[in-house]
Write an enzyme that holds these catalytic residues in place. Structure first.
Site, short mmCIF file in Angstrom:
data_model
loop_
_atom_site.label_atom_id
_atom_site.label_comp_id
_atom_site.label_asym_id
_atom_site.label_seq_id
_atom_site.Cartn_x
_atom_site.Cartn_y
_atom_site.Cartn_z
N GLY A 29 -6.36 -5.25 1.59
CA GLY A 29 -5.03 -5.09 2.16
C GLY A 29 -4.42 -6.44 2.51
O GLY A 29 -3.27 -6.73 2.12
N ARG A 53 0.83 -1.22 0.00
CA ARG A 53 0.00 0.00 0.00
C ARG A 53 0.86 1.26 0.00
O ARG A 53 0.42 2.31 -0.48
CB ARG A 53 -0.93 -0.01 1.22
CG ARG A 53 -2.18 -0.84 0.97
CD ARG A 53 -3.10 -0.81 2.15
NE ARG A 53 -4.43 -1.27 1.77
CZ ARG A 53 -5.32 -1.73 2.63
NH1 ARG A 53 -5.04 -1.81 3.91
NH2 ARG A 53 -6.50 -2.11 2.21
N LYS A 70 -13.35 -9.29 8.27
CA LYS A 70 -14.29 -8.18 8.44
C LYS A 70 -15.67 -8.68 8.03
O LYS A 70 -16.26 -8.27 7.02
CB LYS A 70 -13.85 -6.98 7.61
CG LYS A 70 -12.56 -6.36 8.15
CD LYS A 70 -12.09 -5.17 7.34
CE LYS A 70 -10.79 -4.62 7.90
NZ LYS A 70 -10.15 -3.63 7.02
#
Ligand SMILES: Nc1ncnc2c1ncn2[C@@H]1O[C@H](COP(=O)(O)OP(=O)(O)O)[C@@H](O)[C@H]1O
Ligand SMILES: O=C(OP(=O)(O)O)[C@H](O)COP(=O)(O)O
Length: 403
Positions: free
Chosen positions: A360, A37, A202
């Site tokens: 990510g 990133r 998540k």
């Protein structure tokens, strides 16, 4: 949406430019395990610095609770950014306080600073417009221009993503332009079968996107921490595996709707279980067993898809025309639970489909497990962001750049 090229053409020399990046990188005891990133935002930071701007880079890292927490400091990311740029990067130990103000005031043309984690301030993620707005006002004092390039966070209605661009002349950075360009094609021209593979931790965010994906994908493979809410919804015991209890009714409805509309919903047939979450620091061998997905013993936690599921998922990816994959199939950071993620990555590489890996941790997993990132069609820095884009939602961080 104004591009950074237009901004550069207008001239940025001597201007303070706030770059909202996503430097939310995986850390192991303060060491960055994957800097993808940071590398992704380099073209934007470099172009602005080379053009003589005073570049103020800002990001969140992890999910601190609106107050400073050293475990979530951006200092390691600032150091790595400096290494990649080949020049020292200043670091402010707060976000809008004395350190940030003096660091930015001390920048010379072409210099870069990183300010501390935006989420150390409750205003960043507040649901209250006024509280977010007040924090955005403070951020705006640090800059003359705003460049949005934190693609991984554009689905968040947060102060630095949504409210700040309304306060400063703004443009989209190179990363956002590239990400949106690729994902746009997936919404317009999809070669079928269109297979979506979902996993990760998540769970709440990602269960919510299935609602829309059921109308778009031909096949949805469920792995990672997501899988156990599905298994529970089917009436199975799942021990101490991840569970999003409040979404069980929604998941039952997804299972019914998939059957009714002919969308193939693929769940693990076997899983690897152990007595708890593994120690990711020591990475010592754990005591685990392979069990049928419907027979997870009490007190055990599902940590990866099993060998039969690996074969099943590979076969369900082999004939795809397009694949979007977000979320590791297991706790890939521990070698005992990396095989499911490896199997899906390998299947994507072998498939003739156009393949997009988003997120990510998913992007980091692919690299950390030794796969060549060029073997995929596109590796997106955003998981939730790309999923919500594919859902057809208006993303706050993109809408703000358009305004
Ligand atoms: N069965 C599982 N139980 C708990 N955590 C899991 C499980 N499977 C995968 N994970 C974790 O999910 C994390 C990544 O999730 P997430 O942040 O949703 O993905 P991404 O960043 O790619 O969008 C990894 O750290 C991995 O260890
Ligand atoms: O890691 C991120 O998203 P992802 O795990 O969906 O790729 C982004 O940095 C957003 O972080 P958040 O999900 O804590 O808002």
């Amino acid at each position: 949406m104004k591009t950074i090229d237009e901004l550069l053409a207008e001239g940025v020399a001597g201007k303070r430019v706030f770059v909202r990046a996503d430097l939310n990188v995986p850390l192991d005891s303060g060491t960055i395990t994957d800097d993808g990133r940071i590398r992704a935002v380099l073209p934007t930071v470099k172009a602005l610095a080379d053009a003589g701007a005073k570049v103020v880079v800002a990001s969140h890292l992890g999910r601190p609770k609106g107050a400073p927490d050293p475990a979530f400091s951006l200092a390691p990311a600032a150091d790595r950014l400096g290494e990649l740029l080949g020049s020292a990067v200043a670091f402010a130990t707060d976000t809008v306080g004395e350190s940030a103000r003096s660091t930015v005031a001390g920048l010379t043309d072409g210099q870069v600073a990183v300010i501390e984690n935006l989420r150390f301030n409750a205003g960043e993620t507040s649901k209250d417009d006024a509280e977010r707005g007040a924090f955005a006002d403070s951020l705006a004092e640090l800059a003359d221009l705003y460049v949005g390039d934190g693609f991984g966070a554009v689905h968040r209605k947060h102060a630095s993503v949504y409210d700040l661009p309304a306060r400063l002349p703004h443009a989209a950075g190179f990363l956002i332009a590239t990400e949106v360009g690729v994902l746009k094609k997936l919404t317009e021209d999809v070669k079928r079968p269109y297979v979506v593979a979902l996993g990760g931790a998540k769970v709440s965010d990602k269960l919510a996107v299935i609602d829309q994906l059921l109308g778009k994908a031909d096949r949805i493979l469920i792995g990672g921490g997501m899988a156990y809410t599905f298994l529970k919804a089917q009436g199975h015991e799942i021990g101490i595996s991840l569970l999003q209890e409040d979404q069980l009714p929604a998941v039952r409805e997804y299972i019914e709707r998939a059957e009714r509309t002919g969308v193939e919903l693929v769940l693990p047939v076997d899983v690897l279980v152990s007595a708890g979450f593994p120690d990711l620091k020591a990475k010592a061998p754990t005591d685990f067993a392979t069990v049928a997905a419907g027979e997870i013993p009490g007190g055990q936690m599902g940590l990866d898809i099993g060998p039969e599921s690996r074969k099943l998922y590979a076969s369900k990816l082999a004939d795809a025309g397009t694949v979007f994959w977000n979320g590791p199939m297991g706790v890939f950071e521990h070698p005992d639970y990396a095989e499911g993620t490896k199997a899906v990555a390998q299947a994507l590489i072998e498939s003739p489909a156009f393949t997009v890996v988003g997120g990510g941790d998913s992007a980091a997993a692919v690299r950390l497990l030794g796969f060549d990132e060029n073997a995929f069609g596109h590796i997106s820095t955003g998981g939730g962001a790309s999923l919500e884009y594919l859902e057809g939602k208006t993303l706050p961080g993109l809408a703000a750049l358009e305004g």
